[in-house]
Design an enzyme around this catalytic site. Structure first.
Site, short mmCIF file in Angstrom:
data_model
loop_
_atom_site.label_atom_id
_atom_site.label_comp_id
_atom_site.label_asym_id
_atom_site.label_seq_id
_atom_site.Cartn_x
_atom_site.Cartn_y
_atom_site.Cartn_z
N LYS A 130 69.51 36.49 -10.44
CA LYS A 130 70.56 37.45 -10.08
C LYS A 130 70.50 37.65 -8.57
CE LYS A 130 72.41 42.03 -11.15
NZ LYS A 130 72.58 42.45 -9.75
N CYS A 426 39.04 62.54 16.37
CA CYS A 426 37.94 62.76 17.31
C CYS A 426 38.27 63.77 18.41
CB CYS A 426 37.51 61.44 17.94
SG CYS A 426 38.71 60.76 19.12
#
Length: 688
Positions: A130, A426
């Site tokens: 398809k 950090c």
């Protein structure tokens, strides 16, 4: 903009709900078929359509002639002449789950009386792909192509004859001995993936709007009012059905029809088969699904048709679809959901990537809760805000992404995304260079997030290939502060590993054995393992080949690095900056300390031979008439030229073939001389 059941409260009045559903589906059809601007995911459309079907089934008195359930959908655009189809171009009913296919096969078998025998006689089906393109009908009279029309609403389409005439795969004259008087060929216009990429390259080079996907590109190209523009678009076609046939007998089976089409010179896709029963249908579907992503074109499912024509006739049609056929669709690749938050992730090189946190949604065969937003500029360009209803796309193994926000559903309290100024992991500052789209954490190996990613990259199969060092182990090693740099990996012992959570003694020994094996590698693998920005496997190999050993690479200037094959200014600067960072040099020295990582080193590659192009930089692009790119490259290098991969101010010549793309535009912008293949040969002969 789109509205769905979510934006219209459920009501106990079926008539009111049905009226809203019809209006919404018609609006979506208009956007999809007429404007070529689909704004409702397929899965959402299918859900609304099934809801309307259910209401009309329970309340037949609510069915009206113009309901979307009573026709295919779409209207002819006003810019093209209408064409009334002699035989309607119907759509297909859809199946999604395996159970739907089993039920379809049972319905067909029952209707044909094949299930009444003992044992039941399996039905023969033609199974095919398809395609995700645009359905059209081609009319041939006595073998000559005379007309092409789009499906439109199934009854009336658009006359696109002149545009279709430009599609080279469609024959203007049928061949063979069995040519009928009149033949309507049904099929799909589509654009192959490679052609789509080339088209968008040309669009970028011309500073024109790019197409979102191959289907939109195919639809937009086919519906151009100027056929000269269509002629420049790389469209393709596959035949898969039939309308009117006069002057000969209809083939006895669908598979024979497609074989006959091939005899006539019509393009027919080879991914098809005749199978038996539900087991055969599902086997075909799952087989196609496994290779879907590798196909050169987009598909959104497969189609099953009862193979025998007489059995098709016996089964007949319902109002909008044949009873003898079914489309088995893949899980939706797009879906709607709510964006509840935007966080940022820190990558191996410090790249800060916005990530959408979503209400769970099933899309592309999996439940998705996170999706990439790529970078800050993309968030701004798409105007995506926290609280929006968004379209999410997931295809195959591709990371889910947020495609767009539905602005008409934006709540009043929706919030814009603000890029943080400090790394969420950090606390280091986040910086973004003026010429880059990516913001980055400056924490380097100090940042645990980058540390984990750097260690993971270092251990990859194509790097040092440390088997057994997975993400969960790396998480523990970093979080317990046992490993800070790749060099620390070679210092950990059995006792340390054995104490890790859920890490058995055998696993610990296997990892130690793998680390011992990883100490013996190649220079190219080691360079790649360092995780230098812009340095992939190929560049790492080129660096190793060019310099022969590590120290000359570490000490090389940007100018010296530019002499390496396919290394441009950006890559050269990235390599130079990496080795200029003292911390990186420290880690490298730790890695190649006695008893650690070793590799064979050799002399640098010999200098390029002197020739007519000694010291010249040449770039190749496009397809040359008689030379493969590798052949042209070898000829240029034999003459002393450096063949680079990108155009810059240092480029002396661009050799351009067909489909040259953005490199040609860049060369013209910089005033770089452009040569064709003949010009290149003259250059090699010293005639220029």
């Amino acid at each position: 903009m789109a509205r769905t059941s979510a934006s219209h409260p459920a009501t106990s009045a079926p008539a009111e709900r049905a009226a809203w559903l019809r209006a919404e589906l018609e609006r979506a059809n208009y956007a999809y078929y007429v404007l070529d601007q689909p704004d409702l995911p397929d899965a959402e459309y299918d859900k609304l359509f099934k809801e309307l079907e259910s209401i009309e089934t329970e309340h037949p008195d609510l069915i009206v002639p113009d309901s979307p359930t009573q026709r295919v959908g779409g209207e002819a655009a006003s810019g093209f002449e209408p064409v009334v189809h002699d035989q309607p171009m119907l759509s297909l009913n859809n199946g999604f789950a395996d159970e739907d296919i089993v039920a379809f096969d049972k319905r067909v078998g029952d209707a044909l009386g094949k299930n009444a025998s003992e044992p039941p006689v399996p039905v023969d089906y033609a199974a095919e792909l398809k395609f995700d393109g645009l359905a059209i009908s081609l009319r041939y009279v006595d073998g000559a192509f005379v007309q092409a029309s789009t499906r439109g609403d199934g009854t009336t389409g658009e006359n696109v004859t002149e545009n279709v005439r430009t599609i080279r795969s469609i024959p203007l004259k049928l061949k063979g001995k069995r040519v009928p008087h009149v033949l309507d060929v049904r099929g799909e216009v589509l654009m192959f993936k490679r052609d789509f990429e080339r088209l968008n390259e040309r669009q970028r080079a011309a500073e024109q709007k790019e197409f979102a996907n191959p289907r939109n590109a195919a639809a937009g190209s086919l519906r151009q009012l100027d056929s000269k523009i269509t002629a420049q678009r790389p469209l393709s076609f596959f035949a898969y059905g039939i309308g009117v046939l006069e002057g000969m007998e209809m083939p006895a089976t669908h598979s024979e029809l497609l074989d006959w089409y091939k005899e006539l010179g019509l393009p027919v896709n080879s991914e098809r088969a005749v199978v038996q029963g539900a087991e055969g249908l599902l086997g075909f579907f799952h087989g196609v699904g496994e290779k879907r992503e590798k196909l050169p074109y987009d598909i959104d499912g497969v189609v099953y048709k009862v193979n025998r024509r007489d059995e098709q006739d016996a089964l007949g049609f319902v109002s909008r679809a044949p009873r003898f056929a079914l489309a088995h669709k893949f899980p939706a690749q797009e879906a709607l959901t709510k964006l509840v938050a935007i966080d940022v992730q820190v990558g191996r090189t410090g790249a800060i990537t916005p990530v959408a946190r979503l209400e769970p949604v099933f899309v592309g065969g999996a439940t998705v809760t996170n999706a990439t937003l790529h970078n800050e500029d993309e968030v701004r360009r798409k105007d995506i805000r926290i609280g929006d209803t968004v379209i999410v796309r997931r295809a195959g193994d591709v990371i889910p992404e947020v495609v767009s926000a539905l602005l008409d559903r934006r709540p009043s309290d929706a919030r814009e995304f603000v890029m943080p100024t400090q790394c969420p992991v950090c606390g280091s500052s986040i910086e973004r260079l003026p010429d880059e789209a990516i913001a980055r954490c400056t924490g380097g190996l100090f940042c645990p997030a980058q540390r984990k990613q750097a260690l993971w990259h270092f251990a990859q199969r194509r790097a040092l290939d440390i088997d057994g060092l997975g993400e969960k182990i790396i998480d523990q090693l970093v979080e317990q502060n046992l490993v800070r740099t790749p060099a620390d990996l070679f210092n950990i012992g059995f006792a340390t590993l054995a104490e890790l959570d859920r890490f058995a003694e055998k696993s610990a020994q296997n990892l130690l054995d793998s680390l011992e094996k990883a100490k013996h590698t190649t220079l190219a693998r080691f360079i790649y393992a360092l995780g230098i920005r812009h340095v992939g496997e190929s560049t790492a190999k080129d660096l190793a080949k060019h310099f022969g050993s590590l120290d000359p690479i570490m000490d090389a200037s940007v100018e010296a690095l530019l002499e390496v094959n396919d290394v441009g200014p950006v890559v050269a600067e990235s390599i130079h900056q990496f080795f200029a960072e003292e911390h990186n040099r420290t880690v490298i020295e730790q890695l190649r300390a006695p008893g650690k990582v070793t590799w064979p080193e050799g002399p640098p590659a010999p200098k390029a031979p002197q020739g007519v192009l000694a010291g010249k930089t040449v770039v190749l692009t496009g397809t040359l008439p008689s030379l493969a790119r590798e052949e042209a490259k070898e000829m240029l290098e034999a003459a002393g030229a450096k063949v680079a991969g990108s155009v810059s101010k240092k480029t002396d010549y661009l050799v351009a073939g067909a489909d040259a793309g953005s490199k040609l535009a860049k060369a013209e912008e910089l005033g770089v001389p452009v040569l064709d293949e003949d010009g290149m040969r003259k250059l090699l002969e010293g005639q220029l």
